[in-house]
Scaffold this motif. Structure first.
Motif, PDB file in Angstrom:
ATOM      1  N   UNK A   2      44.793  48.118  24.821  1.00 24.05           N
ATOM      2  CA  UNK A   2      44.275  48.840  25.979  1.00 24.05           C
ATOM      3  C   UNK A   2      42.840  48.450  26.270  1.00 24.05           C
ATOM      4  N   UNK A   3      42.305  49.100  27.245  1.00 21.33           N
ATOM      5  CA  UNK A   3      41.014  48.732  27.793  1.00 21.33           C
ATOM      6  C   UNK A   3      39.869  48.880  26.793  1.00 21.33           C
ATOM      7  N   UNK A   4      39.856  50.015  26.070  1.00 21.12           N
ATOM      8  CA  UNK A   4      38.711  50.270  25.200  1.00 21.12           C
ATOM      9  C   UNK A   4      38.802  49.580  23.853  1.00 21.12           C
ATOM     10  N   UNK A   7      39.041  45.265  25.639  1.00 22.66           N
ATOM     11  CA  UNK A   7      38.879  45.180  27.090  1.00 22.66           C
ATOM     12  C   UNK A   7      38.915  43.767  27.655  1.00 22.66           C
ATOM     13  N   UNK A   8      38.426  42.783  26.908  1.00 23.39           N
ATOM     14  CA  UNK A   8      38.472  41.429  27.467  1.00 23.39           C
ATOM     15  C   UNK A   8      39.916  41.006  27.663  1.00 23.39           C
ATOM     16  N   UNK A  10      42.444  42.907  27.757  1.00 27.02           N
ATOM     17  CA  UNK A  10      43.081  43.814  28.719  1.00 27.02           C
ATOM     18  C   UNK A  10      42.760  43.381  30.140  1.00 27.02           C
ATOM     19  N   UNK A  11      41.487  43.105  30.384  1.00 26.35           N
ATOM     20  CA  UNK A  11      41.102  42.689  31.725  1.00 26.35           C
ATOM     21  C   UNK A  11      41.773  41.380  32.092  1.00 26.35           C
ATOM     22  N   UNK A  14      45.216  42.181  32.858  1.00 31.32           N
ATOM     23  CA  UNK A  14      45.312  42.784  34.176  1.00 31.32           C
ATOM     24  C   UNK A  14      44.982  41.758  35.257  1.00 31.32           C
ATOM     25  N   UNK A  18      37.987  39.671  41.077  1.00 29.57           N
ATOM     26  CA  UNK A  18      36.609  40.151  41.055  1.00 29.57           C
ATOM     27  C   UNK A  18      35.933  39.674  42.326  1.00 29.57           C
ATOM     28  N   UNK A  43      33.853  35.870  35.479  1.00 29.94           N
ATOM     29  CA  UNK A  43      34.916  36.697  36.064  1.00 29.94           C
ATOM     30  C   UNK A  43      36.097  35.889  36.586  1.00 29.94           C
ATOM     31  N   UNK A 220      44.756  44.681  40.238  1.00 28.07           N
ATOM     32  CA  UNK A 220      43.428  45.268  39.970  1.00 28.07           C
ATOM     33  C   UNK A 220      42.370  44.541  40.789  1.00 28.07           C
ATOM     34  N   UNK A 222      38.196  44.471  41.461  1.00 27.42           N
ATOM     35  CA  UNK A 222      36.885  44.875  40.950  1.00 27.42           C
ATOM     36  C   UNK A 222      35.827  44.356  41.911  1.00 27.42           C
TER      37      UNK A 222
ATOM     38  N   UNK B 221      33.088  49.063  41.773  1.00 19.63           N
ATOM     39  CA  UNK B 221      34.304  49.796  42.094  1.00 19.63           C
ATOM     40  C   UNK B 221      35.489  49.031  41.520  1.00 19.63           C
ATOM     41  N   UNK B 223      39.685  49.208  41.159  1.00 19.77           N
ATOM     42  CA  UNK B 223      40.878  49.886  41.668  1.00 19.77           C
ATOM     43  C   UNK B 223      42.140  49.269  41.084  1.00 19.77           C
ATOM     44  N   UNK B 224      42.989  50.123  40.503  1.00 26.19           N
ATOM     45  CA  UNK B 224      44.314  49.700  40.040  1.00 26.19           C
ATOM     46  C   UNK B 224      45.366  50.188  41.027  1.00 26.19           C
TER      47      UNK B 224
END
Lengths: 252, 252
Positions: A2-4, A7-8, A10-11, A14, A18, A43, A220, A222, B221, B223-224
């Motif tokens: 998961x993200x926490x 996070x890398x 995960x991102x 996802x 960006x 990014x 997603x 960003x 910001x 957004x998913x």
């Protein structure tokens, strides 16, 4: 995963698109650098945008960021070069679509639209098209001095158009859904870089002999906002959708 | 410190507003859960939104997520509860603004607008107001069954309004700039939870005796997008701005 906790990964899983700044801000004449090439590369490894002072279209391909000069030639950007506006992402492997001859950019856009309709037009998409082209019509802009004019005025005076013939290269294509119009261009946005990384630009039209497309769907988005005073002060709701469309599609 | 070497700290430093789904999708009648409370809490400790099937307004405060029932009472949400739409962030310490008596929500909105104009109306803001209230007028909705009606129809039939008198509690306030209208509400959006965490809702009006505001400005910001088929199929550009405004402001 998961993200926490990761996070890398995960991102990257996802695979966000960006974005730095908004298209509306650029169209209203904010060409101040809002980030650097070095930051942007964190990014994504594929993308498109514009440099500080409207000094050339930006294309990011194969982890490298290029600036398109006034004669259509491409130059590798320096890490410290400043970027006004850009959309980038990490391109992932996936199914490729074999493309036959395409007589125009509209034909390619139509084919990609069909695919997007099937997969969901409210998502975001990144497409890389590697192709052999009879013709690629593209543009870039010449460097501006502050106080900056609106982008429509820049294009009227300092747009440079060129046509590349019998060339192999890649189109970087980003798709944004209707509800993000203004934040970006709703629909498709295309930049080109040839295989030798010597020329490119914002694409108006193509004639493609053959090619293949690699399409990535993402869910997603960003967005980082600029810190310059001009962004803080802009009345961003005033840029019309027609203006955005006209500018992106080259006055058609 | 940057995104790829320490993305958690970087993201917290950047303090993004994280959003699941779009307000336009909700307004058109998509009340399907797009994430869970557990997932949402990874992206913030303060926020507002709505639960699956329009089954109550959501308020996230002090790392806890509450659901507002049809009688205005608040219930701690379960980690597996599904969420249709939400905006959340991590609230950081900073300067607080002492607030005197406020005769209406418009008065508070005016004061916050002044602050936002100074700091930059094109950014995003999170505000927590802790106050003593003579009156808080709020609403929630009753659970819907598919096929879901548009949100305006839900409010006409299954909105429940209530007034809390002589109560201490917190307003969770999110500000979105004009250019994100549709993605969210342009301007302010207020939810309330009392200090005892027993009642709350989407806020229409207040009379505040006194309070203090903690305001955070943010420039990222995230957004998913939902994965449900209804989101994929929605014509999201069709929800009008008037409709959004009317729904958010209670038919005023």
């Amino acid at each position: 995963m998961d993200f926490l906790t990761s996070p890398v990964r995960y991102l990257k899983k996802k695979q966000p698109i960006y974005q730095i700044s908004t298209l509306q801000s650029l169209i209203m004449g904010n060409y101040y650098g809002a980030t650097t090439v070095e930051q942007l590369l964190r990014f994504g490894d594929i993308g498109l945008g514009m440099f500080h002072a409207a000094d050339g279209e930006l294309i990011l391909l194969n982890h490298r960021c290029y600036r398109i000069l006034g004669d259509g030639s491409a130059r590798l950007a320096a890490m410290e070069d400043r970027v006004t506006f850009a959309s980038v992402s990490f391109l992932e492997e996936g199914d490729t679509i074999s493309l036959g001859a395409m007589e125009s950019l509209d034909a390619l856009r139509g084919l990609l639209d069909e695919r997007v309709e099937l997969l969901g037009a409210n998502n975001l998409y990144i497409v890389r098209v590697d192709g052999v082209f009879h013709r690629v019509a593209a543009r870039t802009e010449l460097k501006q001095e502050p106080p900056f004019k609106k982008f429509a005025e820049v294009l009227a005076k300092d747009e440079r158009r060129f046509v590349f013939e019998n060339i192999s290269g890649s189109l970087v294509c980003f798709y944004f859904p209707q509800y993000l119009e203004g934040v970006n261009t709703a629909g498709w946005h295309f930049h080109f870089l040839d295989d030798a990384c010597t020329c490119g630009g914002h694409v108006f039209d193509i004639e493609m002999e053959r090619g293949k497309a690699l399409l990535n769907k993402t869910d997603r988005f960003v967005m980082d906002l600029p810190h310059n005073q001009e962004f803080q002060d802009a009345a961003l709701e005033n840029a019309s959708k027609d203006e955005i469309r006209q500018i992106e599609q080259g006055g058609k």
